[in-house]
Design a protein around this motif. Structure first.
Motif, PDB file in Angstrom:
ATOM      1  N   GLU A 157     -44.300 -17.992 -26.379  1.00 58.79           N
ATOM      2  CA  GLU A 157     -44.056 -17.575 -24.993  1.00 58.79           C
ATOM      3  C   GLU A 157     -44.113 -18.791 -24.052  1.00 58.79           C
ATOM      4  OE1 GLU A 157     -45.742 -14.372 -21.693  1.00 58.79           O
ATOM      5  OE2 GLU A 157     -46.762 -14.643 -23.617  1.00 58.79           O
ATOM      6  N   HIS A 208     -50.952 -13.669 -32.913  1.00 59.84           N
ATOM      7  CA  HIS A 208     -51.048 -13.564 -31.462  1.00 59.84           C
ATOM      8  C   HIS A 208     -51.001 -14.963 -30.822  1.00 59.84           C
ATOM      9  CE1 HIS A 208     -52.063 -11.921 -27.568  1.00 59.84           C
ATOM     10  NE2 HIS A 208     -53.119 -12.756 -27.478  1.00 59.84           N
ATOM     11  N   LEU A 217     -41.034 -20.722 -24.518  1.00 60.94           N
ATOM     12  CA  LEU A 217     -39.935 -20.039 -23.831  1.00 60.94           C
ATOM     13  C   LEU A 217     -39.974 -20.307 -22.328  1.00 60.94           C
ATOM     14  CD1 LEU A 217     -37.560 -18.063 -23.825  1.00 60.94           C
ATOM     15  CD2 LEU A 217     -39.216 -16.179 -23.663  1.00 60.94           C
ATOM     16  N   THR A 218     -41.194 -20.232 -21.764  1.00 59.61           N
ATOM     17  CA  THR A 218     -41.332 -20.505 -20.324  1.00 59.61           C
ATOM     18  C   THR A 218     -40.894 -21.933 -19.993  1.00 59.61           C
ATOM     19  OG1 THR A 218     -43.167 -18.927 -20.172  1.00 59.61           O
ATOM     20  CG2 THR A 218     -42.947 -20.563 -18.401  1.00 59.61           C
ATOM     21  N   ALA A 273     -47.590 -16.190 -30.977  1.00 60.45           N
ATOM     22  CA  ALA A 273     -46.788 -15.521 -29.956  1.00 60.45           C
ATOM     23  C   ALA A 273     -46.998 -16.167 -28.587  1.00 60.45           C
ATOM     24  CB  ALA A 273     -47.131 -14.033 -29.918  1.00 60.45           C
ATOM     25  N   GLU A 274     -48.268 -16.498 -28.267  1.00 60.35           N
ATOM     26  CA  GLU A 274     -48.535 -17.142 -26.985  1.00 60.35           C
ATOM     27  C   GLU A 274     -47.864 -18.529 -26.912  1.00 60.35           C
ATOM     28  OE1 GLU A 274     -52.729 -17.263 -26.649  1.00 60.35           O
ATOM     29  OE2 GLU A 274     -52.899 -15.191 -25.876  1.00 60.35           O
TER      30      GLU A 274
END
Length: 281
Positions: A53, A46, A56-57, A49-50
């Motif tokens: 993310e 998790h 990605l941002t 994943a953050e």
């Protein structure tokens, strides 16, 4: 607790929905791409994943900045293309203008003396013409004053630009057959040569200025540098001018001139420093 039939039906539907969701989740857990995952690493995954993310941002934001920069550079390129087209048009106009004005610029350069073989300006060229006329007229007087020995000529030979302009003089000495610099003349020779030039100028002015006559000429000093023979020759020229109607004024301390000038003003100095003037006519 009594549950109404409608409420029972709703609870039964909710249980069925949860059972369906559970079945889908269990099926998803059993999916091939999730095989071998350790449920104990859920928090770690998790967190990854953050992190992914967030990356990605950040990448999306960077992409947006790049897109904005790209649009700005493309707009700048368009403006530069426009300026380049204007510049080429201006160069074409300049080439046409240079081609059209080249004869005028060439003529102006010749008139200013910045081009050409001799590089003589139009003003100097005109002055050379009139100077030649003055020299020719002066030689008539100089021949009489020097007993035919000297003749002036305009020269454009020399090391300086002024000498090459053709507004300087050389003196031809017929006794030696050589050309001399005016600076090599004696005091008396310099005097009557200058007088000849002044008279030549007066003759040219009269001939070329609609008959305007320089009736009066004053000669200040210089006679003392002449020997007796030369003084006779110079005075003969002055007498000839006087006979032709010109007024010749002579300022001199030479005593011999008193007998030659019947009409004169004699200025005498008194012991106290004052002066007296006497008219002799």
């Amino acid at each position: 607790m009594v549950v109404e039939s409608a409420e029972q039906a709703a609870l039964a539907a909710e249980v069925e929905s949860w059972a369906g969701a559970l079945a889908r989740l269990e099926a998803a857990v059993q999916a091939h791409d999730l095989a071998g995952l350790d449920p104990g690493r859920a928090e770690e995954i998790h967190a990854q994943a953050e992190t992914a993310e967030a990356a990605l941002t950040h990448a999306q934001e960077a992409e947006q900045e790049v897109r904005v920069a790209h649009e700005g550079e493309r707009a700048k390129a368009e403006r530069l293309r426009g300026r380049l087209a204007e510049l080429r048009n201006a160069e074409d106009c300049l080439d046409r203008l240079a081609e059209e004005t080249e004869p005028v610029i060439r003529l102006a350069a010749l008139a200013k003396g910045t081009e050409g073989h001799r590089r003589v300006s139009l003003t100097t060229y005109v002055l050379r013409h009139w100077f030649s006329q003055v020299v020719a007229a002066a030689n008539v007087r100089l021949a009489a004053m020097s007993s035919g020995r000297y003749e002036l000529k305009r020269t454009d030979e020399g090391g300086t630009r002024r000498e090459r302009a053709g507004l300087t003089l050389a003196v031809t000495d017929r006794h030696t057959g050589t050309d001399r610099s005016p600076a090599s003349l004696s005091g008396g020779e310099t005097f009557y040569t200058s007088l000849a030039l002044a008279l030549g100028l007066a003759d040219v002015v009269k001939a070329e200025a609609g008959g305007v006559d320089l009736d009066t000429l004053f000669i200040d000093e210089g006679f003392g540098s002449l020997d007796a023979a030369t003084l006779d020759e110079v005075m003969a020229v002055i007498d000839d001018l006087r006979d032709r109607g010109r007024v010749i004024g002579i300022v001199s301390h030479v005593a011999d001139l008193r007998e030659r000038v019947p009409e004169r003003l004699e200025v005498r100095r008194r012991p106290d420093g004052s002066s007296t003037v006497r008219v002799v006519a």
